[in-house]
Write a protein that holds these residues in place. Sequence first.
Motif, PDB file in Angstrom:
ATOM      1  N   GLY A 201      -8.274  -5.819   5.495  1.00 11.51           N
ATOM      2  CA  GLY A 201      -9.343  -5.825   6.729  1.00 11.51           C
ATOM      3  C   GLY A 201      -9.935  -7.124   6.970  1.00 11.51           C
TER       4      GLY A 201
ATOM      5  N   LEU B  89      -6.325  -2.960   0.399  1.00 13.54           N
ATOM      6  CA  LEU B  89      -6.618  -2.847   1.833  1.00 13.54           C
ATOM      7  C   LEU B  89      -7.926  -3.562   2.366  1.00 13.54           C
ATOM      8  CD1 LEU B  89      -6.142   1.221   2.083  1.00 13.54           C
ATOM      9  CD2 LEU B  89      -4.738  -0.668   3.268  1.00 13.54           C
ATOM     10  N   VAL B  90      -8.821  -3.747   1.326  1.00 12.69           N
ATOM     11  CA  VAL B  90      -9.886  -4.307   1.735  1.00 12.69           C
ATOM     12  C   VAL B  90      -9.663  -5.643   2.297  1.00 12.69           C
ATOM     13  CG1 VAL B  90     -12.086  -5.446   0.760  1.00 12.69           C
ATOM     14  CG2 VAL B  90     -11.459  -3.112   0.231  1.00 12.69           C
ATOM     15  N   ARG B  91      -8.500  -6.384   1.250  1.00 16.85           N
ATOM     16  CA  ARG B  91      -8.304  -7.863   1.915  1.00 16.85           C
ATOM     17  C   ARG B  91      -7.325  -7.613   3.206  1.00 16.85           C
ATOM     18  NH1 ARG B  91     -10.042  -7.346  -2.678  1.00 16.85           N
ATOM     19  NH2 ARG B  91     -10.771  -8.953  -3.725  1.00 16.85           N
TER      20      ARG B  91
ATOM     21  N   THR C 287       0.853  -1.176  -0.128  1.00 13.43           N
ATOM     22  CA  THR C 287      -0.098   0.015  -0.087  1.00 13.43           C
ATOM     23  C   THR C 287       0.942   1.187   0.043  1.00 13.43           C
ATOM     24  OG1 THR C 287      -1.776  -1.241   1.414  1.00 13.43           O
ATOM     25  CG2 THR C 287      -1.958   1.155   1.068  1.00 13.43           C
TER      26      THR C 287
ATOM     27  N   LEU D 200      -9.739   0.636   8.461  1.00 12.26           N
ATOM     28  CA  LEU D 200      -8.511   0.221   7.270  1.00 12.26           C
ATOM     29  C   LEU D 200      -8.931  -0.004   6.138  1.00 12.26           C
ATOM     30  CD1 LEU D 200      -7.185  -3.041   9.550  1.00 12.26           C
ATOM     31  CD2 LEU D 200      -6.324  -0.737   9.424  1.00 12.26           C
ATOM     32  N   THR D 201     -10.205   0.015   5.675  1.00 10.61           N
ATOM     33  CA  THR D 201     -10.611   0.088   4.280  1.00 10.61           C
ATOM     34  C   THR D 201     -10.938   1.242   3.881  1.00 10.61           C
ATOM     35  OG1 THR D 201     -12.606  -0.914   4.953  1.00 10.61           O
ATOM     36  CG2 THR D 201     -10.996  -2.622   4.327  1.00 10.61           C
TER      37      THR D 201
ATOM     38  N   ARG E 122     -12.109  -2.494  10.995  1.00  8.96           N
ATOM     39  CA  ARG E 122     -11.973  -3.221   9.978  1.00  8.96           C
ATOM     40  C   ARG E 122     -12.200  -1.994   8.734  1.00  8.96           C
ATOM     41  NH1 ARG E 122     -15.708  -7.098   9.512  1.00  8.96           N
ATOM     42  NH2 ARG E 122     -16.840  -5.505   8.452  1.00  8.96           N
ATOM     43  N   GLU E 123     -13.464  -1.397   9.034  1.00  5.79           N
ATOM     44  CA  GLU E 123     -14.007  -0.376   8.154  1.00  5.79           C
ATOM     45  C   GLU E 123     -12.906   0.646   8.255  1.00  5.79           C
ATOM     46  OE1 GLU E 123     -17.674   0.285   9.688  1.00  5.79           O
ATOM     47  OE2 GLU E 123     -18.646  -1.605   8.791  1.00  5.79           O
TER      48      GLU E 123
ATOM     49  N   SER F 258      -6.819   0.360  -2.963  1.00 12.70           N
ATOM     50  CA  SER F 258      -7.968  -0.002  -2.110  1.00 12.70           C
ATOM     51  C   SER F 258      -8.280  -1.538  -2.275  1.00 12.70           C
ATOM     52  CB  SER F 258      -9.138   0.698  -2.755  1.00 12.70           C
ATOM     53  OG  SER F 258      -9.946   0.022  -3.761  1.00 12.70           O
ATOM     54  N   ARG F 259      -8.250  -2.276  -3.179  1.00 13.73           N
ATOM     55  CA  ARG F 259      -8.282  -3.825  -3.115  1.00 13.73           C
ATOM     56  C   ARG F 259      -7.452  -4.470  -2.070  1.00 13.73           C
ATOM     57  NH1 ARG F 259     -10.806  -6.888  -6.902  1.00 13.73           N
ATOM     58  NH2 ARG F 259      -9.342  -8.647  -6.868  1.00 13.73           N
TER      59      ARG F 259
END
Length: 593
Positions: free
Chosen positions: A96, A92-94, A33, A137-138, A134-135, A89-90
């Motif tokens: 999370g 970061l979603v992962r 990231t 982080l993403t 988690r939210e 962003s993908r």
Amino acid sequence: MALQPAMNNAPNKKMPPELRLALKKVRGAFIATAAFSFFINLLLFVSPLYMLQVYDRVLTSRSVPTLVMLTIAAFGALGVMALLEWMRSRVLVRVGVRLDEELNGRIFSSIFKRTVNQPGAASAQPLRDLDTVREFLTGAGLLALFDGPWAPLFLAVAFLLHPLIGLLSLFGMVLVLVLALANNWFTQKSLKRASDVSTSATGYVSSSLRNGEALTAMGMLPQIRERWALRHRAVLGLQGRASDTAGMMLSISKTLRMALQSAVLGLGAYLVIENQISAGMIIAGSIIMGRALQPVEMAVGNWRNMINAKAAYGRLTDLLNSTPADRDTMPLPRPAGRVSLSQVVAVPPGSRLPALRGVSLNLEPGEVLGVIGPSAAGKSTLARVMIGVWPTFQGSVRLDGSDISHWDRSLLGPYLGYLPQDVELFDGTVAENICRFTEVDPDKVIEAATKAGVHELIQQLPEGYNTPIGAGGQTLSGGQRQRVALARAMYDSPSLVVMDEPNASLDAEGEAALTAAIRAMRENGQTVVVITHKPSLLSVVDKVLVLRGGLVEMLGPRDEVLAKFTRPTAVPTAPASAGSAAPAASVASLSKA
Ligand SMILES: Nc1ncnc2c1ncn2[C@@H]1O[C@H](COP(=O)(O)OP(=O)(O)OP(=O)(O)O)[C@@H](O)[C@H]1O
């Protein structure tokens, strides 16, 4: 005697080992990231460079092919930037999801551990906290942290354009930062307090909902609602105050931004007039200053999320630190059921007074102990200490010679049967509840139900063993629930079975089944402890323990102990009338004393 349990209530902020491990696992993703952020921030120079070229080169040379080439190059670079942003962003979603997966099981177990140790702290809030973290982080909040370090680069370029443009950008950044800090200063306390009060208000509603029937029946709803409304009003007040401040800060920073944007254009125009910069630099300067301010502004915009995520993270850290993970212990052989308590002093969680004060007893496999005594004598505490859900304050509880607190709960659980005073069944079928939600083994389920004398009763249910019983087991009657719970306690012939008033909701048939079940367990070599207020069950016990005020008043073979009740002098605290009564009646009167 008032005791202070060795409990430290100060939040422990040290990073729990499992969190460190989980973060270590996603470290690579964070590095990726940061790398994406580096290239994205470099590509952010595309727009100002394009403007510079268009104004200073294309407009002066009036060359359309140059404009086309520049435009194609700029669009290509912007396309790459969009791609990188999407990939970032993908990632970061992962991150999370991965962090959530690494931690959710541990957090789930910790909630239950804490509930046992601090009944007042029972709440599913930690799972919501994990969602919040988690939210964050993403979301945009974390991106602001990744983009923040590149702001000085834009500032440096602004200085390169012209020192005055650089100074104006620096001034803007400092101003926005000061606003952000002021925002934090003014809102943090209210937001933290609002979040705490809101958690307590939600917990209050949940606990009241569990007793909804009684509340409605006795018309207590208005009073309970008023108590909830008090907390809710406090939340609204605190949140309102914080939002007012945050809103004011936001509008100040928006206005400031527009003023700065105009100021940089004005300054640029002045510098052009003074022949210090080219016309293209006005636009480039304006864009570059905007970029330098952006991460700071994003941080301001996401301040609230950041504070919430920080508070959620703090609560999770505290939870994980206060409920250390089970150590990996060696699997132990099935215990025979030898139980020994030595000078056990136990203090209920949340209390400072001991409920057991030096209880010692020994039970051999296949022995049945009946525990009697008046209310608040410490009988249920003894049950909880014996199965190891409450720790001892002093003394030890041993099962086959090993201290019960040293056993791994998930390994020990199948060897123990526990029938609590308030029977709780869980959402699932009758069979699933009996086999404790392990894989249903029909033979073992039917064996436990038959031993508990509940097989016929289950067969009469609409779908027999597959009857869903709903959360809390509300589709069954009190007696049915107690008998299914007895089958659950007896599932797979545990070495030690502890029953706390198992006959409280049973009819005569149910009591006969229970007596037969205890007899069968004794013959099978299982150790049984049965707490009762009713004398009828004592016919199947070998030993009787009389508890009073947390102390052992009498302990010995059943007939010996009960015989003492026939002699009034032996029980000075029992009512005088007990002297002439039969043993059974005397026990009943003792229970009521
Ligand atoms: N969770 C708790 N928090 C604080 N004190 C507790 C808790 N549970 C029990 N106690 C206290 O410990 C003492 C013993 O309670 P316990 O439930 O063991 O008595 P008991 O003999 O089982 O009573 P009963 O026959 O009424 O069920 C009581 O004074 C009670 O107030």
